[in-house]
Write a protein that holds these residues in place. Structure first.
Motif, PDB file in Angstrom:
ATOM      1  N   ILE B 163       1.524  -0.263  -6.104  1.00 16.39           N
ATOM      2  CA  ILE B 163       2.554  -1.302  -6.105  1.00 16.39           C
ATOM      3  C   ILE B 163       2.622  -1.910  -4.714  1.00 16.39           C
ATOM      4  O   ILE B 163       2.664  -1.194  -3.712  1.00 16.39           O
ATOM      5  N   SER B 164       2.562  -3.221  -4.625  1.00 15.79           N
ATOM      6  CA  SER B 164       2.704  -3.869  -3.326  1.00 15.79           C
ATOM      7  C   SER B 164       3.847  -4.869  -3.424  1.00 15.79           C
ATOM      8  O   SER B 164       4.285  -5.227  -4.500  1.00 15.79           O
ATOM      9  N   LYS B 165       4.320  -5.309  -2.262  1.00 18.30           N
ATOM     10  CA  LYS B 165       5.422  -6.276  -2.273  1.00 18.30           C
ATOM     11  C   LYS B 165       4.915  -7.615  -1.779  1.00 18.30           C
ATOM     12  O   LYS B 165       4.995  -7.948  -0.613  1.00 18.30           O
ATOM     13  N   LYS B 166       4.357  -8.363  -2.706  1.00 21.55           N
ATOM     14  CA  LYS B 166       3.790  -9.658  -2.343  1.00 21.55           C
ATOM     15  C   LYS B 166       4.593 -10.792  -2.938  1.00 21.55           C
ATOM     16  O   LYS B 166       4.154 -11.937  -2.958  1.00 21.55           O
ATOM     17  N   GLY B 167       5.764 -10.499  -3.474  1.00 23.59           N
ATOM     18  CA  GLY B 167       6.571 -11.547  -4.108  1.00 23.59           C
ATOM     19  C   GLY B 167       6.082 -11.828  -5.513  1.00 23.59           C
ATOM     20  O   GLY B 167       5.288 -11.068  -6.063  1.00 23.59           O
ATOM     21  N   ASP B 168       6.580 -12.915  -6.092  1.00 27.35           N
ATOM     22  CA  ASP B 168       6.208 -13.244  -7.464  1.00 27.35           C
ATOM     23  C   ASP B 168       4.704 -13.451  -7.589  1.00 27.35           C
ATOM     24  O   ASP B 168       4.068 -14.022  -6.705  1.00 27.35           O
ATOM     25  N   TRP B 169       4.181 -12.973  -8.711  1.00 27.84           N
ATOM     26  CA  TRP B 169       2.748 -13.101  -8.974  1.00 27.84           C
ATOM     27  C   TRP B 169       2.369 -14.564  -9.135  1.00 27.84           C
ATOM     28  O   TRP B 169       3.105 -15.353  -9.697  1.00 27.84           O
ATOM     29  N   ASN B 170       1.220 -14.952  -8.578  1.00 30.76           N
ATOM     30  CA  ASN B 170       0.664 -16.271  -8.888  1.00 30.76           C
ATOM     31  C   ASN B 170      -0.850 -16.192  -8.807  1.00 30.76           C
ATOM     32  O   ASN B 170      -1.408 -15.184  -8.367  1.00 30.76           O
ATOM     33  N   GLU B 171      -1.507 -17.245  -9.237  1.00 33.25           N
ATOM     34  CA  GLU B 171      -2.968 -17.227  -9.331  1.00 33.25           C
ATOM     35  C   GLU B 171      -3.634 -16.856  -8.006  1.00 33.25           C
ATOM     36  O   GLU B 171      -4.662 -16.197  -7.981  1.00 33.25           O
ATOM     37  N   SER B 172      -3.032 -17.281  -6.874  1.00 30.09           N
ATOM     38  CA  SER B 172      -3.713 -17.115  -5.595  1.00 30.09           C
ATOM     39  C   SER B 172      -3.786 -15.654  -5.149  1.00 30.09           C
ATOM     40  O   SER B 172      -4.690 -15.280  -4.394  1.00 30.09           O
ATOM     41  N   ILE B 173      -2.849 -14.819  -5.606  1.00 28.05           N
ATOM     42  CA  ILE B 173      -2.951 -13.420  -5.196  1.00 28.05           C
ATOM     43  C   ILE B 173      -3.553 -12.555  -6.310  1.00 28.05           C
ATOM     44  O   ILE B 173      -3.733 -11.347  -6.152  1.00 28.05           O
ATOM     45  N   ALA B 174      -3.864 -13.170  -7.445  1.00 32.80           N
ATOM     46  CA  ALA B 174      -4.306 -12.405  -8.611  1.00 32.80           C
ATOM     47  C   ALA B 174      -5.563 -11.583  -8.327  1.00 32.80           C
ATOM     48  O   ALA B 174      -5.634 -10.404  -8.669  1.00 32.80           O
ATOM     49  N   ARG B 175      -6.551 -12.205  -7.636  1.00 30.16           N
ATOM     50  CA  ARG B 175      -7.821 -11.521  -7.400  1.00 30.16           C
ATOM     51  C   ARG B 175      -7.661 -10.302  -6.518  1.00 30.16           C
ATOM     52  O   ARG B 175      -8.189  -9.231  -6.792  1.00 30.16           O
ATOM     53  N   GLU B 176      -6.889 -10.519  -5.431  1.00 21.19           N
ATOM     54  CA  GLU B 176      -6.692  -9.439  -4.477  1.00 21.19           C
ATOM     55  C   GLU B 176      -6.009  -8.251  -5.143  1.00 21.19           C
ATOM     56  O   GLU B 176      -6.397  -7.094  -4.959  1.00 21.19           O
ATOM     57  N   LEU B 177      -4.976  -8.533  -5.947  1.00 18.25           N
ATOM     58  CA  LEU B 177      -4.256  -7.477  -6.651  1.00 18.25           C
ATOM     59  C   LEU B 177      -5.201  -6.706  -7.561  1.00 18.25           C
ATOM     60  O   LEU B 177      -5.193  -5.476  -7.600  1.00 18.25           O
ATOM     61  N   VAL B 183      -0.138  -3.954  -8.576  1.00 19.64           N
ATOM     62  CA  VAL B 183       0.718  -5.020  -9.084  1.00 19.64           C
ATOM     63  C   VAL B 183       1.728  -5.370  -8.005  1.00 19.64           C
ATOM     64  O   VAL B 183       2.039  -4.553  -7.142  1.00 19.64           O
ATOM     65  N   SER B 184       2.243  -6.598  -8.064  1.00 20.87           N
ATOM     66  CA  SER B 184       3.257  -7.016  -7.112  1.00 20.87           C
ATOM     67  C   SER B 184       4.639  -6.737  -7.716  1.00 20.87           C
ATOM     68  O   SER B 184       4.908  -7.081  -8.865  1.00 20.87           O
ATOM     69  N   ALA B 185       5.492  -6.074  -6.922  1.00 22.89           N
ATOM     70  CA  ALA B 185       6.802  -5.665  -7.440  1.00 22.89           C
ATOM     71  C   ALA B 185       7.720  -6.869  -7.608  1.00 22.89           C
ATOM     72  O   ALA B 185       7.574  -7.880  -6.919  1.00 22.89           O
ATOM     73  N   ILE B 186       8.678  -6.747  -8.523  1.00 22.58           N
ATOM     74  CA  ILE B 186       9.720  -7.762  -8.657  1.00 22.58           C
ATOM     75  C   ILE B 186      10.624  -7.635  -7.430  1.00 22.58           C
ATOM     76  O   ILE B 186      11.064  -6.539  -7.099  1.00 22.58           O
ATOM     77  N   ALA B 189      13.698  -5.266  -7.131  1.00 23.59           N
ATOM     78  CA  ALA B 189      13.718  -4.362  -8.284  1.00 23.59           C
ATOM     79  C   ALA B 189      12.489  -3.473  -8.272  1.00 23.59           C
ATOM     80  O   ALA B 189      11.767  -3.352  -9.256  1.00 23.59           O
ATOM     81  N   THR B 190      12.269  -2.840  -7.111  1.00 23.38           N
ATOM     82  CA  THR B 190      11.101  -1.972  -6.996  1.00 23.38           C
ATOM     83  C   THR B 190      11.204  -0.792  -7.948  1.00 23.38           C
ATOM     84  O   THR B 190      10.202  -0.309  -8.465  1.00 23.38           O
ATOM     85  N   ILE B 191      12.442  -0.335  -8.188  1.00 22.08           N
ATOM     86  CA  ILE B 191      12.614   0.824  -9.080  1.00 22.08           C
ATOM     87  C   ILE B 191      12.145   0.479 -10.491  1.00 22.08           C
ATOM     88  O   ILE B 191      11.453   1.271 -11.133  1.00 22.08           O
ATOM     89  N   THR B 192      12.502  -0.710 -10.959  1.00 20.58           N
ATOM     90  CA  THR B 192      12.062  -1.140 -12.287  1.00 20.58           C
ATOM     91  C   THR B 192      10.542  -1.223 -12.337  1.00 20.58           C
ATOM     92  O   THR B 192       9.902  -0.761 -13.284  1.00 20.58           O
ATOM     93  N   THR B 193       9.951  -1.813 -11.270  1.00 26.93           N
ATOM     94  CA  THR B 193       8.508  -1.941 -11.220  1.00 26.93           C
ATOM     95  C   THR B 193       7.839  -0.572 -11.289  1.00 26.93           C
ATOM     96  O   THR B 193       6.906  -0.358 -12.058  1.00 26.93           O
TER      97      THR B 193
END
Lengths: 195, 213
Positions: B163-177, B183-186, B189-193
């Protein structure tokens, strides 16, 4: 008895939330979005009208000391009807209101109106009373939800308001509900003391 | 005597009427409710195993249902339901994996997380704004999957998911993840993630032997 007075008293003079201080649980819990507030209003007003009609029409045969269990049975029945119907035809609403649908049973507004009004008055005026109280309750919910949804989620009716703007998440949580409700109480009290 | 009998009879009569009314409403609506539940299960299966055809509904040793499926390339896929504690209540997740334990898709079936924070795990990122609604410029969402659930696609379920904290998911970070199997945490709401991640991992652990056999 003045029909107009009985209808409009629910909005200002006897507003359930802001003046009588009842029905606070749904007021705090389901006002994260306007659509939730509207569905809650619809459900509560429906139960209020049905229970007022039944309570008013059976008032002469209800023995005084079992009236509360009888009123609660009537209310719980209509709440269950609402619950089943929402589950079958509006599953999204059902899942987003969740536990607060069955909790309408213990909403003091409904038992309060049955006890204070419908059990002492005729059927027609009881319907007017239920409509006024339900809509007064609903108006307050919608105003509360408007502030919480716009400030807390940067949304209106579920659509983003200002793209790129960061919402104040606190407004969507319990503190935001209490603060907004407090400000509304203040506004209502100052309005009432002036007029 | 009368002061006990009369109230009892009246109360009994009223509860009888209430029971009859509810029985009536129930008999009118139960088919609709059952149909919705089946539809919900079907939709969830289509979401977690897109492109797969469900071949079998099976029962796991513990009594839960899981589904096996096949796609056009003859790759086997499995879907199962796993649940566990979230931040405020149980979260139920349906997970779709292929026979190499790669996650095909997930769908959160039930959750009671905090609105605006944890509950964003089921929020669909909409490009529509309120202005678009007024001016009538609504665009249809091409993929109505919440971004939080989208990012689990293609992750390797046989390894740990980070789990990383990169903010909301978008296409530009998809590859790196994807490369880091994370996955990028909400936000907020890290506990939920973490809960969703743990539920998925424990589910995979439970069905690992069935899937890889």
């Amino acid at each position: 008895m003045n029909v107009q007075n009985e209808f409009f008293k629910g909005f200002i003079e006897k507003n359930p939330i802001l003046v009588l201080g009842i029905g606070l649980c749904p007021a705090l819990a389901v006002t994260t979005s306007i659509s939730n507030a509207l569905w809650m209003t619809l459900a509560t007003t429906f139960v209020l009208i049905c229970s007022n009609v039944i309570v008013s029409s059976i008032k002469s045969i209800v023995p005084g000391h079992v009236r509360i269990p009888i009123f609660i049975t009537v209310i719980a029945t209509f709440v269950t009807v609402v619950e089943i119907v929402l589950k079958a035809y509006q599953p999204d609403v059902y899942s987003s209101l969740g536990i607060f649908i069955p909790l309408i049973v213990v909403n003091c507004i409904i038992l309060g109106r049955a006890e204070e009004f419908a059990s002492k008055n005729g059927i027609f005026i009881s319907i007017v009373d239920a409509l006024g109280m339900g809509l007064g309750f609903g108006t307050t919910l919608v105003v509360l939800a408007f502030f919480r949804e716009t400030l807390g989620a940067n949304k209106l009716f579920g659509f983003t308001l200002l793209p790129g703007f960061k919402a104040a998440g606190m407004m969507a949580l319990a503190p935001g509900a209490f603060i907004t409700l407090g400000l509304m109480l203040w506004a209502m009290n100052s309005f009432k003391s002036r007029s | 005597m009368n002061e006990y009998v009369k109230p009892t009879l009246i109360l009994a009569a009223i509860t009888l009427c209430a029971g009859l009314l509810l029985a009536g409403v129930n008999s009118v609506t139960y088919q609709q409710i059952e149909m919705l539940n089946e539809q919900k299960e079907k939709d969830a299966l289509a979401k977690v195993l897109p492109g797969f055809e469900i071949t079998d509904t099976n029962t796991a040793p513990e009594g839960e249902l899981y589904w096996s499926a096949k796609n056009s390339d003859n790759v086997k896929g499995y879907a199962f339901i796993s649940e566990g504690p979230g931040y405020s209540g149980t979260i139920r997740v349906m997970v779709g994996v292929d026979s190499n334990l790669n996650i095909v898709g997930i769908s959160i079936l039930a959750q009671t997380e905090t609105p605006g924070l944890g509950a964003r795990c089921i929020e669909v990122q909409s490009s529509n704004t309120f202005l678009d609604v007024i001016t009538g410029n609504l665009t249809e969402e091409s993929d109505p999957t919440p971004w939080f659930q989208k990012q689990f696609r293609m992750l390797d379920g046989s390894r740990q998911i980070f789990i990383s904290k990169k903010g909301d998911w978008n296409e530009s970070i998809a590859r790196e993840l994807l490369e880091n199997n994370e996955v990028s945490a909400i936000t907020g709401a890290t506990i939920t993630t973490k809960a969703v991640r743990d539920i998925i991992e424990s589910g995979i652990e439970k069905y690992r032997s069935i899937i890889t056999e």
